[in-house]
Design a protein around this motif. Structure first.
Motif, PDB file in Angstrom:
ATOM      1  N   ARG A   1       0.856  -1.183   0.000  1.00  9.84           N
ATOM      2  CA  ARG A   1       0.000   0.000   0.000  1.00  9.84           C
ATOM      3  C   ARG A   1       0.895   1.238   0.000  1.00  9.84           C
TER       4      ARG A   1
ATOM      5  N   ALA B   1       0.793   5.773  -0.868  1.00 11.68           N
ATOM      6  CA  ALA B   1      -0.028   6.957  -1.143  1.00 11.68           C
ATOM      7  C   ALA B   1      -0.228   7.105  -2.646  1.00 11.68           C
ATOM      8  N   ALA B   2      -1.442   7.462  -3.041  1.00 13.00           N
ATOM      9  CA  ALA B   2      -1.794   7.554  -4.461  1.00 13.00           C
ATOM     10  C   ALA B   2      -0.880   8.508  -5.225  1.00 13.00           C
ATOM     11  N   GLU B   3      -0.361   9.530  -4.563  1.00 15.36           N
ATOM     12  CA  GLU B   3       0.520  10.489  -5.246  1.00 15.36           C
ATOM     13  C   GLU B   3       1.809   9.836  -5.747  1.00 15.36           C
TER      14      GLU B   3
ATOM     15  N   GLU C   1      -7.991   2.393  -3.509  1.00 19.71           N
ATOM     16  CA  GLU C   1      -8.864   2.180  -2.349  1.00 19.71           C
ATOM     17  C   GLU C   1      -9.915   3.268  -2.269  1.00 19.71           C
TER      18      GLU C   1
ATOM     19  N   GLY D   1     -11.961   6.270  -1.294  1.00 18.07           N
ATOM     20  CA  GLY D   1     -11.452   7.549  -0.823  1.00 18.07           C
ATOM     21  C   GLY D   1     -10.319   8.068  -1.700  1.00 18.07           C
ATOM     22  N   GLY D   2      -9.688   7.202  -2.465  1.00 22.66           N
ATOM     23  CA  GLY D   2      -8.656   7.614  -3.412  1.00 22.66           C
ATOM     24  C   GLY D   2      -7.337   8.045  -2.813  1.00 22.66           C
ATOM     25  N   GLN D   3      -7.139   7.833  -1.514  1.00 21.02           N
ATOM     26  CA  GLN D   3      -5.904   8.273  -0.863  1.00 21.02           C
ATOM     27  C   GLN D   3      -4.743   7.311  -1.083  1.00 21.02           C
ATOM     28  N   HIS D   4      -5.070   6.014  -1.229  1.00 18.75           N
ATOM     29  CA  HIS D   4      -4.027   4.994  -1.345  1.00 18.75           C
ATOM     30  C   HIS D   4      -4.260   4.088  -2.544  1.00 18.75           C
TER      31      HIS D   4
END
Length: 160
Positions: free
Chosen positions: A77, A79-81, A138, A140-143
């Motif tokens: 996992r 962070a999406a960034e 995931e 929420g789009g955070q991860h």
């Protein structure tokens, strides 16, 4: 002299989850640049590459270097960034909201997005052609979770 031969790396925080659910917070070391693409190396590049089977990582809890056998990771996992979705800018991706269950019982929810030729654009086509670790955004789009498909029991589509 040797410093001029080193490849610049950046530390990226990640969570490695093993089969059974135990996890470790780590920092992985990714190249600042990769040939043919802007933005540097992604964790998915490292996990899906043909490089070494053992990935060096700094364990945040023990402050020790650890070497994780990538094929035995259930998921990673990040962070999406740090894991931008690199898709064809001229085609809209196909998206599926899914529940994914690992063989050890862990459940994940999120979105699988991909671009494939229309004749082969079913979710099953993607899952069968995807690299060993495929991304799941995931809720929420955070991860982004990079899921090792060798540890997947099933993927179920959910109604949107």
């Amino acid at each position: 002299m040797l410093e001029s031969l080193s490849v610049p790396k950046r530390r990226v925080a990640a969570q490695f989850v093993l089969p059974g659910g135990s996890s470790r917070k780590v920092a992985v070391f990714l190249a600042e640049a990769v040939p043919g693409r802007e933005g540097g190396e992604r964790l998915s590049d490292l996990l899906n590459g043909s490089g070494p089977r053992f990935i060096p990582a700094h364990d945040a809890e023990t402050d020790a270097m650890t070497f994780v056998h990538r094929e035995n990771l259930a998921l990673a996992r990040v962070a999406a960034e740090h894991e931008p979705n690199v898709v064809d800018p001229f085609n809209l991706p196909t998206e599926h909201e899914v529940e994914l269950r690992l063989v050890d019982g862990q459940a994940l929810h999120g979105i699988i997005a991909y671009v494939l030729p229309e004749a082969h654009s079913r979710l099953t086509d993607y899952l069968n052609s995807a690299p060993p670790f495929f991304p799941l955004l995931e809720e929420g789009g955070q991860h982004v979770v990079l899921v090792n498909k060798h540890h997947v029991a099933y993927v179920e589509t959910l109604r949107r």
